[in-house]
Scaffold this motif. Sequence first.
Motif, PDB file in Angstrom:
ATOM      1  N   SER A  10      25.701 -32.105 -43.077  1.00 24.51           N
ATOM      2  CA  SER A  10      25.028 -30.877 -42.663  1.00 24.51           C
ATOM      3  C   SER A  10      25.380 -30.548 -41.224  1.00 24.51           C
ATOM      4  N   ALA A  11      26.146 -31.443 -40.595  1.00 26.46           N
ATOM      5  CA  ALA A  11      26.570 -31.087 -39.233  1.00 26.46           C
ATOM      6  C   ALA A  11      27.760 -30.145 -39.377  1.00 26.46           C
ATOM      7  N   PRO A  12      27.715 -29.022 -38.720  1.00 22.01           N
ATOM      8  CA  PRO A  12      28.785 -28.025 -38.895  1.00 22.01           C
ATOM      9  C   PRO A  12      30.183 -28.608 -38.742  1.00 22.01           C
ATOM     10  N   SER A  13      30.362 -29.503 -37.766  1.00 14.73           N
ATOM     11  CA  SER A  13      31.746 -29.955 -37.537  1.00 14.73           C
ATOM     12  C   SER A  13      32.261 -30.714 -38.754  1.00 14.73           C
ATOM     13  N   THR A  14      31.491 -31.655 -39.275  1.00 14.73           N
ATOM     14  CA  THR A  14      31.987 -32.411 -40.446  1.00 14.73           C
ATOM     15  C   THR A  14      32.115 -31.474 -41.644  1.00 14.73           C
ATOM     16  N   PHE A  15      31.150 -30.563 -41.787  1.00 13.16           N
ATOM     17  CA  PHE A  15      31.209 -29.669 -42.955  1.00 13.16           C
ATOM     18  C   PHE A  15      32.438 -28.787 -42.876  1.00 13.16           C
ATOM     19  N   TYR A  16      32.815 -28.407 -41.648  1.00 10.68           N
ATOM     20  CA  TYR A  16      33.983 -27.535 -41.468  1.00 10.68           C
ATOM     21  C   TYR A  16      35.213 -28.197 -42.096  1.00 10.68           C
ATOM     22  N   ARG A 231      29.994 -19.473 -34.338  1.00 11.15           N
ATOM     23  CA  ARG A 231      28.751 -19.972 -33.723  1.00 11.15           C
ATOM     24  C   ARG A 231      29.026 -21.151 -32.786  1.00 11.15           C
ATOM     25  N   GLU A 232      30.061 -21.966 -33.089  1.00 10.25           N
ATOM     26  CA  GLU A 232      30.252 -23.207 -32.323  1.00 10.25           C
ATOM     27  C   GLU A 232      31.373 -23.046 -31.318  1.00 10.25           C
ATOM     28  N   ARG A 233      31.711 -21.789 -30.959  1.00  5.72           N
ATOM     29  CA  ARG A 233      32.937 -21.599 -30.158  1.00  5.72           C
ATOM     30  C   ARG A 233      32.861 -22.304 -28.816  1.00  5.72           C
ATOM     31  N   ASN A 234      31.673 -22.525 -28.310  1.00  9.11           N
ATOM     32  CA  ASN A 234      31.634 -23.174 -26.981  1.00  9.11           C
ATOM     33  C   ASN A 234      31.631 -24.697 -27.097  1.00  9.11           C
ATOM     34  N   ASN A 235      31.657 -25.208 -28.336  1.00  7.32           N
ATOM     35  CA  ASN A 235      31.558 -26.668 -28.441  1.00  7.32           C
ATOM     36  C   ASN A 235      32.937 -27.304 -28.329  1.00  7.32           C
ATOM     37  N   GLN A 236      32.905 -28.547 -27.962  1.00  7.81           N
ATOM     38  CA  GLN A 236      34.142 -29.272 -27.684  1.00  7.81           C
ATOM     39  C   GLN A 236      35.000 -29.399 -28.933  1.00  7.81           C
ATOM     40  N   TRP A 237      34.363 -29.730 -30.075  1.00  8.01           N
ATOM     41  CA  TRP A 237      35.190 -30.064 -31.243  1.00  8.01           C
ATOM     42  C   TRP A 237      35.988 -28.857 -31.702  1.00  8.01           C
ATOM     43  N   VAL A 238      35.478 -27.667 -31.383  1.00  6.24           N
ATOM     44  CA  VAL A 238      36.213 -26.478 -31.850  1.00  6.24           C
ATOM     45  C   VAL A 238      37.525 -26.385 -31.078  1.00  6.24           C
ATOM     46  N   MET A 239      37.435 -26.666 -29.772  1.00 10.63           N
ATOM     47  CA  MET A 239      38.643 -26.549 -28.956  1.00 10.63           C
ATOM     48  C   MET A 239      39.721 -27.519 -29.453  1.00 10.63           C
ATOM     49  N   GLU A 240      39.271 -28.752 -29.744  1.00 19.21           N
ATOM     50  CA  GLU A 240      40.288 -29.711 -30.193  1.00 19.21           C
ATOM     51  C   GLU A 240      40.894 -29.243 -31.519  1.00 19.21           C
ATOM     52  N   LEU A 241      40.057 -28.652 -32.327  1.00 23.49           N
ATOM     53  CA  LEU A 241      40.476 -28.252 -33.671  1.00 23.49           C
ATOM     54  C   LEU A 241      41.634 -27.277 -33.574  1.00 23.49           C
ATOM     55  N   GLU A 243      43.302 -26.592 -31.229  1.00 19.19           N
ATOM     56  CA  GLU A 243      44.412 -27.193 -30.461  1.00 19.19           C
ATOM     57  C   GLU A 243      45.527 -27.616 -31.419  1.00 19.19           C
ATOM     58  N   MET A 244      45.088 -28.266 -32.493  1.00 15.54           N
ATOM     59  CA  MET A 244      46.122 -28.835 -33.377  1.00 15.54           C
ATOM     60  C   MET A 244      46.997 -27.717 -33.920  1.00 15.54           C
ATOM     61  N   LYS A 245      46.363 -26.612 -34.297  1.00 20.12           N
ATOM     62  CA  LYS A 245      47.192 -25.557 -34.926  1.00 20.12           C
ATOM     63  C   LYS A 245      48.065 -24.955 -33.843  1.00 20.12           C
ATOM     64  N   PRO A 246      49.337 -24.609 -34.129  1.00 20.12           N
ATOM     65  CA  PRO A 246      50.215 -24.064 -33.060  1.00 20.12           C
ATOM     66  C   PRO A 246      49.669 -22.758 -32.527  1.00 20.12           C
TER      67      PRO A 246
ATOM     68  N   ARG B  43      42.066 -16.260 -33.014  1.00 21.86           N
ATOM     69  CA  ARG B  43      42.771 -15.669 -31.854  1.00 21.86           C
ATOM     70  C   ARG B  43      41.864 -15.707 -30.631  1.00 21.86           C
ATOM     71  N   ARG B  44      40.559 -15.400 -30.865  1.00 22.17           N
ATOM     72  CA  ARG B  44      39.637 -15.357 -29.731  1.00 22.17           C
ATOM     73  C   ARG B  44      39.493 -16.760 -29.136  1.00 22.17           C
ATOM     74  N   LEU B  45      39.442 -17.775 -30.023  1.00 17.46           N
ATOM     75  CA  LEU B  45      39.311 -19.153 -29.525  1.00 17.46           C
ATOM     76  C   LEU B  45      40.548 -19.517 -28.702  1.00 17.46           C
ATOM     77  N   ARG B  46      41.675 -19.078 -29.176  1.00 21.19           N
ATOM     78  CA  ARG B  46      42.916 -19.417 -28.421  1.00 21.19           C
ATOM     79  C   ARG B  46      42.845 -18.783 -27.042  1.00 21.19           C
ATOM     80  N   GLN B  47      42.399 -17.499 -27.026  1.00 16.29           N
ATOM     81  CA  GLN B  47      42.292 -16.845 -25.703  1.00 16.29           C
ATOM     82  C   GLN B  47      41.347 -17.627 -24.802  1.00 16.29           C
TER      83      GLN B  47
END
Lengths: 246, 55, 238
Positions: A10-16, A231-241, A243-246, B43-47
């Motif tokens: 139920s944690a968004p990151s794992t569910f994602y 919703r989770e755009r400011n969280n750390q795990w989103v950035m790493e995520l 990140e992987m995609k080019p 795209r927004r996240l990348r920005q």
Amino acid sequence: MLAINWFKYSAPSTFYGAAGKMIPWFAASSVLLFILGLYLGFFVAPSDVQQSEAYRIMFIHVPVSILSMFIYLIMAGYAALGLIFNTRLSAMMANALAPTGALFAFLSLWTGALWGKPMWGAWWVWDARLTSELILLFLYLGFIALHASIDDPRRADRASALLAIIGSVNVPIIYFSVQWWNTLHQGATIKLTGTTMHVAMQQSLLVMFLACWLYVITMALLRVRSIILERERNNQWVMELTEMKP
Amino acid sequence: MNWSEFFSMKGYGLYVWGSYGMVMLVFIIEIAMVRHRRTLIVRRLRQMRDAAPNV
Amino acid sequence: MNQKAVTGLSLAGGLSLTGLFVLIIRRDLVLAIRRRADVLTTLIFFIIVVTLFPLGVGPELNMLRTMAPGTLWVAALLASMLSLGRLFSADYLDGTLEQMMLVPQSLSALVLGKMVAHWMVSGLPLVLIAPVLGLQFDMPAQALWMLILTLLLGTPILSMIGAIGAALTLGLRGGGVLVSLLVLPLCIPVLVFGAGAVEAVTSGINPAAHLSLLGALLLLALVFTPWVTAMALRISME
């Protein structure tokens, strides 16, 4: 979608991540079942004695109508979960289901009207089921409109959740009152499901129902992944995520 | 089993293909909308990432 | 917010439940009477909407007589939607609502008081004026009595379900239209049974079934809507 360990998922990151892996399977099986269902419906099922070919609309109209109601109840269930356990993911799931449910309600009306034309001779007939379906569409639009008009996501989720629960309690009352109103003015309309259906028809109905259901799940998972990112755009795990995609 | 007879649906072609056509159309539109929503947020996240690379 | 009403609230601490209930009703009625225009707008809107129909449909009395129950009921439904916006917004804007939510007594009783006050201001006038408008549609006498009875039972339900919508859309831009979108589908059973009862009387059927269902809806609303509205207020005021 019954996850093994409920709260772990139920944690968004794992569910994602989990949703990401499940989507291709749901999508592929949905497409396969659609092909099978259409084949059964158009090539195997015999033509109906009264309406020859027009009845084949039933294979899409019935599953879509049942699901439009079913999705609303699932939405209310997720909404209740979100309110009781305060789990953000449940509210996200409710929002992910709402547009698909509204589209299914619209499709049910559209196919119902197109089926009604040859059967009853008019595009729109104030039949109890069609009228209740129209009101269900209004309930969906109310849910989406309320959620869209509140800026703070937390309040938006909780307010629309409460509306979904109130709506789901009212749906049987509305269905009953419309049924009552209809039989008063028009007398009972012909009941199609009463006639004994050829086995191929029943198979096709079932397969189409499962295909539509898998489609709904695929759409809900796809949409919930976007909602999670939003919703989770400011969280750390989103950035790493990403990140992987080019 | 010729195709023209199949598509005519004994005269009910308009209704049958009108329903299935609309269902397919709605499915395609919904899929397009969901994917569009996804590309927007990615795209927004990348920005955001490029604007403030977390040190 | 006048001084007397605020002090009334501060004494709420020692009040019993019914004391608070009466206090809220009196307070809201005093405020409504001060701004009489709001009361009249709902009434005038109802009258205008009802008189529009013969102009649109034509003066032919048989047609009007068959249309009368539905038209009057739909107009009552729309009129009660109109004034929902003001149910909480005035108190929300000047902060009184926050104080009200801190009252030790149950918020549901307070909300019920506001619903009753709103009904007295918007629902009751409709019930009193409806028979007069019914004459415009050449409705027979017993149909007029049934119209009054069904509106008497129905308009409180509209106010109560409307209060839920008002609480959910507190302080939202475009709230007025949104409330109607949320609340109207939920009021359809009330419309069906209300208009159905009046029509049943005109066509000689016994309306007891309609009235009992309408009464059942009223009781259901009385029990559940205050609690749900209180929850909606807590969600909106977080």
